[in-house]
Enzyme design. Structure first.
Site, PDB file in Angstrom:
ATOM      1  N   GLY A  12       0.913  -1.238  -0.033  1.00 53.69           N
ATOM      2  CA  GLY A  12       0.105  -0.052  -0.086  1.00 53.69           C
ATOM      3  C   GLY A  12       0.729   1.293  -0.235  1.00 53.69           C
ATOM      4  N   ASP A  58       0.655  -0.526  12.997  1.00 46.55           N
ATOM      5  CA  ASP A  58       1.036  -1.578  12.349  1.00 46.55           C
ATOM      6  C   ASP A  58       1.345  -2.796  13.386  1.00 46.55           C
ATOM      7  OD1 ASP A  58       0.718  -0.799   9.681  1.00 46.55           O
ATOM      8  OD2 ASP A  58       2.634  -0.284   9.571  1.00 46.55           O
TER       9      ASP A  58
HETATM   10  C1  S3P Z   1       2.755   3.803   6.341  1.00 46.91           C
HETATM   11  C2  S3P Z   1       1.548   4.132   7.126  1.00 46.91           C
HETATM   12  C3  S3P Z   1       0.381   3.434   7.394  1.00 46.91           C
HETATM   13  C4  S3P Z   1       0.862   2.170   7.936  1.00 46.91           C
HETATM   14  C5  S3P Z   1       1.822   1.475   6.675  1.00 46.91           C
HETATM   15  C6  S3P Z   1       2.973   2.089   6.187  1.00 46.91           C
HETATM   16  C7  S3P Z   1       3.673   4.764   5.877  1.00 46.91           C
HETATM   17  O1  S3P Z   1      -0.490   3.295   6.831  1.00 46.91           O
HETATM   18  O2  S3P Z   1       0.035   1.334   8.295  1.00 46.91           O
HETATM   19  O3  S3P Z   1       2.388   0.246   6.962  1.00 46.91           O
HETATM   20  O4  S3P Z   1       4.842   4.275   5.356  1.00 46.91           O
HETATM   21  O5  S3P Z   1       3.408   5.938   5.538  1.00 46.91           O
HETATM   22  P1  S3P Z   1      -1.744   4.561   6.706  1.00 46.91           P
HETATM   23  O6  S3P Z   1      -1.017   5.605   6.111  1.00 46.91           O
HETATM   24  O7  S3P Z   1      -2.601   3.738   5.730  1.00 46.91           O
HETATM   25  O8  S3P Z   1      -2.032   4.585   8.132  1.00 46.91           O
END
Ligand code: S3P
Length: 441
Positions: A95, A321
């Site tokens: 993601g 996380d």
């Molecule tokens: C992350 C932000 C978080 C986290 C992901 C990494 C990042 O997600 O859960 O594993 O590197 O900016 P969200 O922005 O959806 O909270």
């Protein structure tokens, strides 16, 4: 599919270093790729997620060379200097890779298609599509704003002011990275502070980034667009989200003593340390240093008697996380633990609220699952175990249950260890080196 079995052990002992921080590794590659000159990255996480970012940047014309294990050289193309790729960009399971890169691409005047695995293709992208559309980018996504999607960015996106509807560092970062290309100031307001690795690294590369504290804990981050970013070397600290697993195991197993060296302890990221301490965890920090604005320390962790706590919603972004492994610790603690304000866990690599509730329940733990909370009734005794857990393409569910298996009465089996490669290559070897008994089936 690669099943693994984890069995009860006596104690953990030793000194280890966990792989580089995943969030910082993605950002180092992307911001290095947008700067002028050569960025040398030391300690890059060579996990699948980060390698997806690396390959995507290569498809966008950035030259990236491996110099040694964990050491990579990035030849930047300057802000808005990426080239149109010939192929669909495959973001795998990540993601962060997808959302941050979509932000970068919103400030580039060409069309790109991005796709991912089954897990990533089911995750919401509307949260970044909406603000980036306001900046002028054009999107065609699958129903529900999901990948695969096609987008066309523009050379001069509009600077916007945007209030995040959810506390998300990925959304904040996507807008700030798109704002690099805008003529003027882009301002993002976050309801609660989220990890600030993007802000710190952009500053390190010479961008003007201002942070204001607003009422009620909100923050506004402003970036001045069209800066010239100058290449800077980066040393990536160890990933606190990976360190969380040996930390938890050491706390849970009496007589354990483990040192984890060089871990990033950014306060907007390392909320788990405070939570573990509140549960009675013996954790000492020493050898403090700083890498490009990111605080780093060694963590000394000893077997402890943990008790239940309430973790309020405000605390969630600083350890978002870490809830799977925290839920495992709560299941072995004495007393009730309430984990609140967790609706975001439903849209991670899997629905982690449901995955933890069903998995722990199957292991004999008394657990209640609400729309956005978990209540775990620990009685201080060791859970039963003896089950096979479905990991649903989720690395953190996989690792959390392997840690649980080190303490349960009967072994815990996970159906697939392959996703662990996304964030923690060498997890099994590292844990077994400390005394775990994790084996292939
Ligand atoms: C992350 C932000 C978080 C986290 C992901 C990494 C990042 O997600 O859960 O594993 O590197 O900016 P969200 O922005 O959806 O909270």
């Amino acid at each position: 599919m690669k099943p693994l079995k984890s069995e009860a052990i006596n104690y953990l002992q030793g000194t280890v270093q966990v792989p580089g921080d995943k969030s910082i590794s993605h950002r180092a590659l992307m911001i290095g790729g947008l700067s002028i000159g050569e960025t040398l990255i030391e300690g890059l996480l060579e996990g699948e997620d980060v390698l997806k970012t690396l390959e995507a940047l290569r498809s966008l014309g950035v030259v990236i060379e491996k110099k040694a294990a964990g050491n990579w050289l990035v030849r930047g193309r300057g802000v808005c200097g990426l080239a149109e790729p010939e192929q669909v960009l495959d973001m795998g399971n990540s993601g962060t890779a997808a959302r941050l890169l979509i932000g970068v691409l919103a400030a580039h005047p060409f069309s790109v298609t991005l796709s991912g695995d089954k897990s990533l293709n089911s995750r919401p992208m509307g949260r970044i599509i909406n603000p980036l559309r306001e900046m002028g980018a054009i999107f065609q996504a699958r129903s529900g704003g999901r990948l695969p999607l096609n987008m066309t960015g523009l050379a001069d996106p509009l600077p916007i002011e945007y209030e995040l509807p959810v506390a998300s560092a990925q959304v904040k970062s996507a807008i700030l990275l798109a704002g690099l290309g805008a003529a003027g100031k882009t301002r993002v307001i976050e309801p609660k502070p989220t990890r600030d690795h993007t802000e710190l690294m952009l500053r390190h590369f010479g961008a003007e980034v201002e942070v204001e504290n607003l009422s009620g804990g909100a923050r506004a981050i402003t970036i001045q667009g069209q800066p010239e970013l100058s290449a800077r070397d980066i040393v990536v600290p160890g990933d606190i989200s990976s360190a969380a697993f040996p930390m938890a195991a050491a706390l849970l197993i009496p007589g354990s003593k483990v040192t984890i060296k060089g871990v990033g302890i950014n306060p907007l990221r390392a909320g788990l340390i405070e939570t573990f301490k509140n549960m009675g965890g013996a954790i000492t920090l020493e050898n403090f240093s700083n890498e490009a604005g990111e605080p780093v320390a060694d963590l000394l962790v000893e077997g402890s008697i943990l008790h239940g706590v309430t973790v309020a919603p405000d605390h969630a972004p600083s350890m978002i996380d870490e809830y799977p492994i925290l839920a495992v610790c709560a299941a072995c603690a004495e007393g009730t633990t309430r984990l609140e304000g967790l609706s975001e866990l439903r849209v991670k690599e899997s629905d982690r609220l449901n995955g933890m509730a069903r998995g722990l329940e199957a292991c004999g733990v008394n657990i209640e699952e609400g729309e956005d909370f978990l209540i775990i009734h620990g009685d201080g005794s060791v859970p039963q175990g003896g089950v096979k857990i479905k990991t649903a393409l989720d690395h953190r569910i996989a690792m959390a249950f392997l840690i649980l298996g080190a303490i349960t009465k009967k072994p815990v089996v996970i159906d697939d260890a392959v996703p662990i490669e996304t964030s923690f290559p060498g997890f099994v070897q590292l844990m077994n080196g400390l005394g775990s008994r994790i084996e292939e089936m």
